[in-house]
Design a protein around this motif. Structure first.
Motif, PDB file in Angstrom:
ATOM      1  N   SER A 142       0.589  -1.098  -0.070  1.00  0.00           N
ATOM      2  CA  SER A 142       0.035  -0.364  -0.304  1.00  0.00           C
ATOM      3  C   SER A 142       0.628   0.500   0.183  1.00  0.00           C
ATOM      4  CB  SER A 142      -0.698   0.262   1.144  1.00  0.00           C
ATOM      5  OG  SER A 142       0.304   0.193   2.365  1.00  0.00           O
ATOM      6  N   SER A 143       0.158   1.998  -0.654  1.00  0.00           N
ATOM      7  CA  SER A 143       1.043   3.583   0.353  1.00  0.00           C
ATOM      8  C   SER A 143       1.632   4.252   1.308  1.00  0.00           C
ATOM      9  CB  SER A 143       0.034   4.828  -0.586  1.00  0.00           C
ATOM     10  OG  SER A 143      -1.416   5.055  -0.225  1.00  0.00           O
ATOM     11  N   VAL A 144       0.801   3.447   2.303  1.00  0.00           N
ATOM     12  CA  VAL A 144       1.115   3.297   4.040  1.00  0.00           C
ATOM     13  C   VAL A 144       2.670   2.545   3.547  1.00  0.00           C
ATOM     14  CG1 VAL A 144       0.710   2.874   6.448  1.00  0.00           C
ATOM     15  CG2 VAL A 144      -0.494   3.998   4.676  1.00  0.00           C
ATOM     16  N   GLU A 145       2.468   1.632   2.993  1.00  0.00           N
ATOM     17  CA  GLU A 145       4.002   0.396   3.508  1.00  0.00           C
ATOM     18  C   GLU A 145       4.955   1.339   2.986  1.00  0.00           C
ATOM     19  OE1 GLU A 145       1.227  -3.475   3.896  1.00  0.00           O
ATOM     20  OE2 GLU A 145       1.511  -2.571   1.751  1.00  0.00           O
ATOM     21  N   LEU A 146       3.913   1.623   1.634  1.00  0.00           N
ATOM     22  CA  LEU A 146       5.732   2.127   0.763  1.00  0.00           C
ATOM     23  C   LEU A 146       6.681   3.480   1.678  1.00  0.00           C
ATOM     24  CD1 LEU A 146       6.838   2.351  -1.602  1.00  0.00           C
ATOM     25  CD2 LEU A 146       5.322   4.256  -2.929  1.00  0.00           C
ATOM     26  N   THR A 147       5.312   3.935   2.321  1.00  0.00           N
ATOM     27  CA  THR A 147       5.881   5.498   3.037  1.00  0.00           C
ATOM     28  C   THR A 147       6.575   5.102   4.068  1.00  0.00           C
ATOM     29  OG1 THR A 147       3.825   6.658   1.890  1.00  0.00           O
ATOM     30  CG2 THR A 147       5.699   7.585   3.258  1.00  0.00           C
ATOM     31  N   SER A 148       5.965   4.353   4.751  1.00  0.00           N
ATOM     32  CA  SER A 148       7.075   3.889   5.954  1.00  0.00           C
ATOM     33  C   SER A 148       8.570   2.971   5.063  1.00  0.00           C
ATOM     34  CB  SER A 148       5.722   2.929   6.582  1.00  0.00           C
ATOM     35  OG  SER A 148       4.965   3.272   7.149  1.00  0.00           O
ATOM     36  N   ALA A 149       7.970   2.131   4.810  1.00  0.00           N
ATOM     37  CA  ALA A 149       9.482   1.974   3.939  1.00  0.00           C
ATOM     38  C   ALA A 149      10.283   3.062   3.877  1.00  0.00           C
ATOM     39  CB  ALA A 149       9.020   0.972   2.639  1.00  0.00           C
ATOM     40  N   TYR A 150       9.971   3.915   3.103  1.00  0.00           N
ATOM     41  CA  TYR A 150      10.369   5.148   2.803  1.00  0.00           C
ATOM     42  C   TYR A 150      11.250   5.298   3.776  1.00  0.00           C
ATOM     43  CZ  TYR A 150      11.359   4.739  -2.169  1.00  0.00           C
ATOM     44  OH  TYR A 150      11.505   4.046  -3.414  1.00  0.00           O
ATOM     45  N   LEU A 151      10.398   6.326   5.299  1.00  0.00           N
ATOM     46  CA  LEU A 151      11.190   7.009   6.115  1.00  0.00           C
ATOM     47  C   LEU A 151      12.164   5.921   7.184  1.00  0.00           C
ATOM     48  CD1 LEU A 151       6.901   8.526   7.055  1.00  0.00           C
ATOM     49  CD2 LEU A 151       9.479   9.270   6.248  1.00  0.00           C
ATOM     50  N   VAL A 152      11.710   4.500   6.882  1.00  0.00           N
ATOM     51  CA  VAL A 152      12.579   4.459   7.775  1.00  0.00           C
ATOM     52  C   VAL A 152      14.088   3.940   6.968  1.00  0.00           C
ATOM     53  CG1 VAL A 152      13.754   1.391   8.009  1.00  0.00           C
ATOM     54  CG2 VAL A 152      11.094   2.072   8.369  1.00  0.00           C
ATOM     55  N   ARG A 153      13.925   4.368   6.049  1.00  0.00           N
ATOM     56  CA  ARG A 153      15.801   4.353   5.010  1.00  0.00           C
ATOM     57  C   ARG A 153      16.312   5.360   5.073  1.00  0.00           C
ATOM     58  NH1 ARG A 153      19.838   2.579   3.486  1.00  0.00           N
ATOM     59  NH2 ARG A 153      20.664   3.271   1.720  1.00  0.00           N
TER      60      ARG A 153
END
Length: 90
Positions: A22-33
């Motif tokens: 999802s867009s939330v999962e994608l955004t979360s992954a980029y925030l972790v990175r």
């Protein structure tokens, strides 16, 4: 596990369209990175993670007629103009 931060834009669009993430999962992954590499690269003055996640959640998948909105791929992480309006340090 799929590392969405290594995908091309085309792969991101396909993954969102297929419901792979999802867009939330994608955004979360980029925030972790960003959290992982930011101390070294110092590319951001302010990261508005909560706002980015809220934007990603509000748009859901964001696909309309074969196109994906920038919000759906985590644009909330990188916007500078909005920082000035929100009071975040820019």
């Amino acid at each position: 596990m799929l590392d969405v931060t290594t995908l091309t834009l085309g792969e991101i669009v396909a993954g969102l369209d297929a419901g792979t993430f999802s867009s939330v999962e994608l955004t979360s992954a980029y925030l972790v990175r960003i959290e992982q590499v930011e101390p070294k690269v110092q590319a951001f003055i302010t990261v508005t993670g909560e706002q980015a996640l809220a934007a990603a959640e509000s748009v859901g998948r964001g696909a309309i007629g074969g196109f994906v909105s920038l919000a759906a791929i985590g644009e909330g992480v990188l916007h500078r103009c909005e920082c000035q309006r929100s009071g975040a340090r820019a």
